[in-house]
Design a protein around this motif. Sequence first.
Motif, PDB file in Angstrom:
ATOM      1  N   THR A 197     -24.793  13.336   5.419  1.00  0.00           N
ATOM      2  CA  THR A 197     -25.976  12.483   5.571  1.00  0.00           C
ATOM      3  C   THR A 197     -26.605  12.625   6.951  1.00  0.00           C
ATOM      4  O   THR A 197     -27.789  12.300   7.122  1.00  0.00           O
ATOM      5  CB  THR A 197     -25.638  11.000   5.321  1.00  0.00           C
ATOM      6  N   TYR A 242     -25.384   7.794   7.301  1.00  0.00           N
ATOM      7  CA  TYR A 242     -26.657   7.620   7.999  1.00  0.00           C
ATOM      8  C   TYR A 242     -27.756   7.337   6.989  1.00  0.00           C
ATOM      9  O   TYR A 242     -27.884   8.034   5.983  1.00  0.00           O
ATOM     10  CB  TYR A 242     -26.971   8.883   8.801  1.00  0.00           C
ATOM     11  N   ASN A 243     -28.571   6.317   7.269  1.00  0.00           N
ATOM     12  CA  ASN A 243     -29.592   5.910   6.297  1.00  0.00           C
ATOM     13  C   ASN A 243     -30.995   6.449   6.599  1.00  0.00           C
ATOM     14  O   ASN A 243     -31.957   6.092   5.923  1.00  0.00           O
ATOM     15  CB  ASN A 243     -29.632   4.389   6.166  1.00  0.00           C
ATOM     16  N   ALA A 285     -26.597   2.989  10.278  1.00  0.00           N
ATOM     17  CA  ALA A 285     -25.505   3.625   9.536  1.00  0.00           C
ATOM     18  C   ALA A 285     -24.505   2.571   9.098  1.00  0.00           C
ATOM     19  O   ALA A 285     -24.401   1.497   9.701  1.00  0.00           O
ATOM     20  CB  ALA A 285     -24.816   4.680  10.395  1.00  0.00           C
ATOM     21  N   GLU A 286     -23.755   2.908   8.070  1.00  0.00           N
ATOM     22  CA  GLU A 286     -22.779   1.961   7.523  1.00  0.00           C
ATOM     23  C   GLU A 286     -21.514   2.699   7.115  1.00  0.00           C
ATOM     24  O   GLU A 286     -21.579   3.755   6.488  1.00  0.00           O
ATOM     25  CB  GLU A 286     -23.365   1.238   6.313  1.00  0.00           C
ATOM     26  N   GLN A 326     -18.605   3.708   4.957  1.00  0.00           N
ATOM     27  CA  GLN A 326     -18.540   3.748   3.497  1.00  0.00           C
ATOM     28  C   GLN A 326     -17.200   3.229   2.970  1.00  0.00           C
ATOM     29  O   GLN A 326     -16.146   3.672   3.400  1.00  0.00           O
ATOM     30  CB  GLN A 326     -18.758   5.185   3.012  1.00  0.00           C
TER      31      GLN A 326
END
Length: 280
Positions: free
Chosen positions: A62, A129-130, A253-254, A256
């Motif tokens: 990502t 990453y978004n 970002a998160e 997972q």
Amino acid sequence: MSISEEEEEEQKRSLFIKELVQSTPAHFDSVSNENDKIPKRIIQFWDNLEQLPTDVYDCIKTWDQLETLGYERLLFDSKKAGEFIKEKLGSKFKNAYDQCYHPAMQSDYFRLCYIFIEGGCYVDADDVYNGADINHLFKDNRLKVQPLCYDVSSHSMISPSIFTKPGAYSDNWIFYFNNNPLIARSKDPIIEQALTSATLLLQAIEANKIDILPEIQSTAGPGNLSKSVIDILKKTNKMEQFILVLNNWENIAESQWPLSYRNDARNWRLSNCQNFKHLK
């Protein structure tokens, strides 16, 4: 130091970080400083790239989109990380790295070594990453860190939307700084302090000066970083020039969950203070 003294010191650190976190404005301007800017570089680590889980690989990918925006992408394994440390810092630090008994500890120590020498942004391999803009994080030379808050009564994390609000507090909460992401220029004084402290603790393992394996988080991870932040900031009245608290990293970002490796010994929480046996 007795248990009560240790608990008192932990509480003092937590309260210090609470005040720092809750005094950080929701929106910030970068400090004008053209010297020693943070390089636009994303660094990640997975100890054995030949056994990289597919779901972790998907997380890492990502971040590829940042290459089109001029960001360099680097992915290290255990061997390459050790070679970097030996070449850039020497045998003392390589020997300390070799005492890291779990991949999570290796990544904790390696990121301190790499960021101290080269600077950049270290991100854990399980962060997704978004696509949000991150250019503002590289426009000055302050250390950027994400705050966390843990509730010991419920054994759960508190949402940033709750613990970052001014005045939010519970006796059961522990405030601390995560070492993910770790965004800094080379030779950052807080990173230097964290690396020095971690190296001393790992040297104690090498010298057989401790009877049990040390706790992963407090050796080179968030516990060590949190203490180092406080040690440096207490020496200055210009905190805003040294550090920027990222109260909204989850918008970028998160981490997972769930991922396959979290169910076995590769999860540091299941291997803390234990000799790690890698999966074959």
